[in-house]
Motif scaffolding. Structure first.
Motif, short mmCIF file in Angstrom:
data_model
loop_
_atom_site.label_atom_id
_atom_site.label_comp_id
_atom_site.label_asym_id
_atom_site.label_seq_id
_atom_site.Cartn_x
_atom_site.Cartn_y
_atom_site.Cartn_z
N GLY A 3 -10.87 -11.99 -3.98
CA GLY A 3 -12.22 -11.61 -3.57
C GLY A 3 -12.37 -11.25 -2.12
N ASP A 4 -11.29 -11.28 -1.35
CA ASP A 4 -11.34 -10.97 0.08
C ASP A 4 -11.09 -9.48 0.30
OD1 ASP A 4 -11.10 -10.76 2.81
OD2 ASP A 4 -9.53 -12.29 3.00
N ASP A 5 -12.15 -8.73 0.48
CA ASP A 5 -12.02 -7.28 0.64
C ASP A 5 -11.41 -6.86 1.97
OD1 ASP A 5 -13.11 -6.88 -1.87
OD2 ASP A 5 -15.16 -6.72 -1.10
N SER A 6 -11.30 -7.78 2.90
CA SER A 6 -10.78 -7.42 4.23
C SER A 6 -9.27 -7.58 4.33
CB SER A 6 -11.45 -8.29 5.30
OG SER A 6 -11.07 -9.65 5.14
N THR A 7 -8.61 -8.09 3.30
CA THR A 7 -7.18 -8.34 3.35
C THR A 7 -6.47 -7.69 2.18
OG1 THR A 7 -7.68 -10.50 4.33
CG2 THR A 7 -5.45 -10.17 3.55
N ALA A 8 -5.39 -6.95 2.49
CA ALA A 8 -4.64 -6.25 1.46
C ALA A 8 -3.33 -6.95 1.10
CB ALA A 8 -4.34 -4.82 1.90
N CYS A 9 -2.82 -7.79 2.00
CA CYS A 9 -1.53 -8.45 1.77
C CYS A 9 -1.63 -9.93 2.11
CB CYS A 9 -0.44 -7.79 2.61
SG CYS A 9 1.21 -8.47 2.34
N LEU A 10 -1.16 -10.75 1.20
CA LEU A 10 -1.10 -12.20 1.38
C LEU A 10 0.36 -12.60 1.45
CD1 LEU A 10 -2.43 -15.05 1.35
CD2 LEU A 10 -2.24 -14.95 -1.15
N GLU A 11 0.75 -13.23 2.55
CA GLU A 11 2.11 -13.72 2.70
C GLU A 11 2.15 -15.19 2.31
OE1 GLU A 11 4.14 -12.72 6.38
OE2 GLU A 11 2.63 -11.18 6.75
N ILE A 12 3.10 -15.52 1.46
CA ILE A 12 3.25 -16.92 1.01
C ILE A 12 4.65 -17.38 1.38
CG2 ILE A 12 3.38 -18.42 -0.99
CD1 ILE A 12 1.26 -16.75 -2.32
N TYR A 13 4.71 -18.56 1.99
CA TYR A 13 5.99 -19.15 2.43
C TYR A 13 6.31 -20.37 1.62
CZ TYR A 13 5.47 -16.17 6.49
OH TYR A 13 5.33 -15.08 7.33
N LEU A 69 -0.63 0.00 5.34
CA LEU A 69 -0.94 1.41 5.56
C LEU A 69 -2.11 1.91 4.72
CD1 LEU A 69 2.63 2.97 5.68
CD2 LEU A 69 1.03 2.77 7.59
N LEU A 70 -2.11 1.52 3.45
CA LEU A 70 -3.07 2.09 2.50
C LEU A 70 -4.26 1.18 2.20
CD1 LEU A 70 -0.51 3.57 -0.06
CD2 LEU A 70 -1.63 4.75 1.86
N GLY A 71 -4.14 -0.11 2.53
CA GLY A 71 -5.20 -1.04 2.16
C GLY A 71 -5.16 -1.30 0.66
N SER A 72 -6.19 -1.95 0.18
CA SER A 72 -6.21 -2.24 -1.25
C SER A 72 -7.36 -1.51 -1.92
CB SER A 72 -6.36 -3.75 -1.48
OG SER A 72 -7.60 -4.22 -1.03
N PRO A 73 -7.33 -1.35 -3.22
CA PRO A 73 -6.36 -1.87 -4.15
C PRO A 73 -5.07 -1.05 -4.16
CG PRO A 73 -8.04 -0.66 -5.36
CD PRO A 73 -8.40 -0.63 -3.90
N PRO A 74 -4.01 -1.59 -4.70
CA PRO A 74 -3.87 -2.96 -5.18
C PRO A 74 -3.58 -3.91 -4.03
CG PRO A 74 -1.79 -1.84 -5.49
CD PRO A 74 -2.76 -0.83 -4.91
N LYS A 75 -3.77 -5.16 -4.28
CA LYS A 75 -3.41 -6.18 -3.31
C LYS A 75 -1.93 -6.53 -3.52
CE LYS A 75 -7.90 -8.19 -2.52
NZ LYS A 75 -7.95 -8.32 -1.08
N VAL A 76 -1.31 -7.02 -2.44
CA VAL A 76 0.10 -7.39 -2.49
C VAL A 76 0.24 -8.85 -2.10
CG1 VAL A 76 2.38 -6.99 -1.47
CG2 VAL A 76 0.91 -5.04 -2.01
N ILE A 77 0.99 -9.58 -2.90
CA ILE A 77 1.35 -10.96 -2.58
C ILE A 77 2.83 -10.93 -2.24
CG2 ILE A 77 1.53 -13.32 -3.44
CD1 ILE A 77 -0.81 -12.51 -5.39
N TRP A 78 3.12 -11.14 -0.96
CA TRP A 78 4.47 -11.02 -0.44
C TRP A 78 5.07 -12.42 -0.34
CZ3 TRP A 78 5.68 -9.35 5.25
CH2 TRP A 78 7.04 -9.12 5.40
N LEU A 79 6.07 -12.69 -1.16
CA LEU A 79 6.72 -13.99 -1.16
C LEU A 79 7.80 -14.00 -0.09
CD1 LEU A 79 7.08 -14.52 -5.02
CD2 LEU A 79 5.23 -15.24 -3.51
N ARG A 80 7.64 -14.89 0.87
CA ARG A 80 8.54 -14.95 2.02
C ARG A 80 9.42 -16.20 1.98
NH1 ARG A 80 6.67 -12.36 6.70
NH2 ARG A 80 8.85 -12.63 7.26
N ALA A 81 9.72 -16.70 0.82
CA ALA A 81 10.46 -17.95 0.68
C ALA A 81 11.97 -17.74 0.56
CB ALA A 81 9.94 -18.72 -0.53
N GLY A 82 12.43 -16.51 0.67
CA GLY A 82 13.86 -16.25 0.50
C GLY A 82 14.27 -16.31 -0.96
N ASN A 83 15.55 -16.28 -1.19
CA ASN A 83 16.06 -16.33 -2.56
C ASN A 83 15.90 -17.75 -3.10
OD1 ASN A 83 16.77 -13.65 -2.62
ND2 ASN A 83 18.83 -14.03 -1.86
N GLN A 84 15.13 -17.86 -4.16
CA GLN A 84 14.85 -19.15 -4.78
C GLN A 84 15.03 -18.99 -6.28
OE1 GLN A 84 14.02 -21.92 -3.06
NE2 GLN A 84 14.00 -20.82 -1.12
#
Length: 110
Positions: A100-110, A64-79
């Protein structure tokens, strides 16, 4: 990149990956464990942090808001904390590129 770990992640991650992401911190260190997501967002923005979370609400705020801040969303479940640290280590080059990627606000990591 300075990472700010959300309350749903262990404060131990700061030390466990400090060699890759120095000056990272945990919300508990700033008295932010129980604040609304928007207050956490504003703190991260004002202090140059990227938020690391397992919370979809913060990922949606990034959309909704873009960055900053950037968000790293951990999608690995409870670990375990060790597994989360390993996940972040394996994805460290991607996380560093994300900074350094100004076009992306959220990174999903699995």
């Amino acid at each position: 990149m300075r990472l700010l770990f959300d309350q749903n992640l262990s404060f131990k991650l700061c030390q466990m990956i400090g060699d890759l992401f120095p000056d990272s911190s945990h919300v508990g260190s700033h008295g932010l464990s129980e604040v609304p997501d928007r207050a956490l967002w504003e703190f991260a923005k004002a202090n140059g942090f990227a938020i690391v979370t397992q919370d979809v609400d913060l990922a949606e705020l990034a959309g909704l808001l873009g960055s900053p801040p950037k968000v790293i969303w951990l999608r690995a479940g409870n670990q375990t904390t060790a597994m989360i640290a390993d996940l972040l280590r394996r994805h460290a080059p991607t996380i560093q590129s994300f900074e350094g990627d100004d076009s992306t606000a959220c990174l999903e990591i699995y």
